[in-house]
Every structure is written in structure tokens, then in C-alpha cells.
Design an enzyme around this catalytic site. Structure first.
Site, PDB file in Angstrom:
ATOM      1  N   CYS A 179      65.017  33.222 -37.914  1.00 38.05           N
ATOM      2  CA  CYS A 179      66.519  33.404 -39.646  1.00 38.05           C
ATOM      3  C   CYS A 179      67.319  32.696 -39.511  1.00 38.05           C
ATOM      4  O   CYS A 179      67.953  32.260 -38.541  1.00 38.05           O
ATOM      5  CB  CYS A 179      66.941  34.628 -39.127  1.00 38.05           C
ATOM      6  SG  CYS A 179      68.950  34.895 -40.300  1.00 38.05           S
ATOM      7  N   HIS A 229      62.881  39.951 -45.857  1.00 40.03           N
ATOM      8  CA  HIS A 229      63.815  39.492 -44.990  1.00 40.03           C
ATOM      9  C   HIS A 229      64.802  39.242 -45.886  1.00 40.03           C
ATOM     10  O   HIS A 229      65.746  39.637 -45.617  1.00 40.03           O
ATOM     11  CB  HIS A 229      63.411  38.534 -44.060  1.00 40.03           C
ATOM     12  CG  HIS A 229      64.404  37.159 -43.674  1.00 40.03           C
ATOM     13  ND1 HIS A 229      63.850  37.981 -42.075  1.00 40.03           N
ATOM     14  CD2 HIS A 229      65.167  37.058 -43.424  1.00 40.03           C
ATOM     15  CE1 HIS A 229      65.265  36.727 -41.299  1.00 40.03           C
ATOM     16  NE2 HIS A 229      65.626  35.996 -42.133  1.00 40.03           N
ATOM     17  N   GLU A 230      64.565  38.726 -46.870  1.00 43.56           N
ATOM     18  CA  GLU A 230      65.901  38.050 -47.978  1.00 43.56           C
ATOM     19  C   GLU A 230      65.795  39.400 -48.969  1.00 43.56           C
ATOM     20  O   GLU A 230      67.765  39.591 -48.903  1.00 43.56           O
ATOM     21  CB  GLU A 230      64.889  37.322 -49.077  1.00 43.56           C
ATOM     22  CG  GLU A 230      64.688  35.933 -47.966  1.00 43.56           C
ATOM     23  CD  GLU A 230      65.427  35.560 -46.918  1.00 43.56           C
ATOM     24  OE1 GLU A 230      66.809  34.916 -47.390  1.00 43.56           O
ATOM     25  OE2 GLU A 230      64.925  34.696 -46.765  1.00 43.56           O
ATOM     26  N   HIS A 276      68.945  40.667 -46.024  1.00 45.60           N
ATOM     27  CA  HIS A 276      69.843  40.207 -46.019  1.00 45.60           C
ATOM     28  C   HIS A 276      70.804  40.251 -46.969  1.00 45.60           C
ATOM     29  O   HIS A 276      72.185  40.771 -47.355  1.00 45.60           O
ATOM     30  CB  HIS A 276      69.492  38.613 -46.266  1.00 45.60           C
ATOM     31  CG  HIS A 276      69.673  38.066 -45.628  1.00 45.60           C
ATOM     32  ND1 HIS A 276      70.291  37.907 -43.952  1.00 45.60           N
ATOM     33  CD2 HIS A 276      68.710  36.867 -44.968  1.00 45.60           C
ATOM     34  CE1 HIS A 276      70.114  36.705 -42.909  1.00 45.60           C
ATOM     35  NE2 HIS A 276      69.199  36.622 -43.650  1.00 45.60           N
TER      36      HIS A 276
END
Length: 197
Positions: free
Chosen positions: A106, A148-149, A152
Site C-alpha cells: 500500500c 483494497h481501494e 480505503h
């Protein structure tokens, strides 16, 4: 080209859910959104990333950009932006992640990577840069990036998903770097590439 600092784990903007981008009644997006998207692309490219969420550069809006291959060994990449993404996935395995195939890094945890359990398939729906509906899906690395995004944007880092010895190793790494506090960042193109690209 506008490259801006990337926030590091511990900054409150990374640990707080983002706000959806306002869409006008006629379907139009805020006028300044195009500049934010361009800055995100420039910053992601300078950092050699496969994705970048708006809160990683300190903007608490729900969008991310990506430039990612379907698999690590592939050179063909898909590039785009998703505004107000909604994530759908296949089942996430309950086994320990494989350190050879499930390694994840990351840009907000620069230079570190840890095996992370993720669903093998993912789809994200939302809007593109013109405000038109978009749906993207994939497997492998691309599915990992989508998860993952959107994580976030929900206020989570991949470190929050780690289990067992990987979670313990990550906590030690964060402590050894002096991270976990507000106000830390790194600037792609000026600071050394933490992943050695």
C-alpha cells in the site's frame, strides 16, 4: 503534472469513511472534480501504484483511480476512475493467506507488504469521470486492487485485515517506522521509491 504527498498510516483521513461525491440532479459532477482526478492519476503514476484512493492524498471524497493488470505477470493494464464505488465480491477465504500469492502492499504503508486474504473475484459499480454509470470487475490482482481501494474509502487499510503472525509483523513494522501518528506523508518523485520500482 501535479504530484502531491501520500498520507501514511496513522493520518486520521485514512481511518475515516469518505463522503460520497455530490451528483447534481442533471447527473453532473462538481466542476473541480476533474482536477482532483488528474492530480490523483499524476500522484499514482509517480508512485508506481496500481490504485490510489482520494483519502490517501488527504481528500475525504469517495473515489479512486487505478492502473492495474489482471495478474502480476501481465503487462496489459486497465486504467480508470470510479466515483462513489460499491463493491461486490465472491467469498473471502477463511484460511491463512499464502505468502507467495497473497502478498499486498500500500502506498500509505510505504515499503511494506504482508499476505492478505482477499476474495478471488470482485466487481465495483459507480460513476466514471463524466458521471456515466460504470461497472468493472476482475480476478487476481485486479480483484485485489478493487477490494483494497474501496477499503480505503470505507476508512480501512489492508493492515486492518491482517491475521495471525502477519498482523503482529505489521504492528511491529508500523512501530519501527514511527508511523501510526497524524501528519506523516511521503512525496512520490522526490522521496525515494519505497517499493524500489
Amino acid at each position: 503534472m501535479a504530484v502531491v504527498p501520500i498520507r501514511i498510516v496513522g493520518d486520521p483521513v485514512l481511518h475515516t469513511a469518505t463522503t460520497p461525491v455530490t451528483v447534481a440532479a442533471d447527473g453532473s459532477l462538481p466542476a473541480d472534480l476533474a482536477q482532483l482526478i488528474a492530480t490523483m492519476y499524476d500522484t499514482m503514476d509517480a508512485a508506481n501504484g496500481v490504485g490510489l484512493a482520494a483519502n490517501q492524498i488527504g481528500c475525504s471524497l469517495r473515489l479512486f483511480v487505478y492502473d492495474c493488470a489482471a495478474d502480476r505477470a501481465m503487462t496489459a493494464r486497465r486504467r480508470g476512475v470510479v466515483i462513489n464505488p460499491v463493491l461486490e465480491t465472491s467469498e473471502i477465504p477463511e484460511t491463512m493467506p499464502d505468502p507467495d500469492t497473497d502478498d499486498e502492499g500500500c502506498l500509505s504503508v510505504p515499503g511494506e507488504s504482508f499476505p492478505t486474504g482477499r476474495a478471488k473475484w470482485a466487481r465495483v459499480t459507480g460513476l466514471d469521470a463524466d458521471g456515466s454509470p460504470v461497472s468493472i470487475e476482475g480476478t487476481g490482482l485486479f480483484a485485489r486492487m478493487l477490494q483494497h481501494e474501496t477499503g480505503h474509502l470505507d476508512g480501512f487499510l489492508y493492515l486492518d485485515r491482517l491475521i495471525g503472525r502477519y498482523a503482529r509483523n505489521a504492528k511491529r513494522a508500523v512501530k519501527s517506522h514511527g508511523w501510526g501518528v497524524p501528519g506523516l506523508s511521503w512525496l512520490p518523485g522526490e522521496d525515494p521509491d519505497p517499493f524500489g520500482h
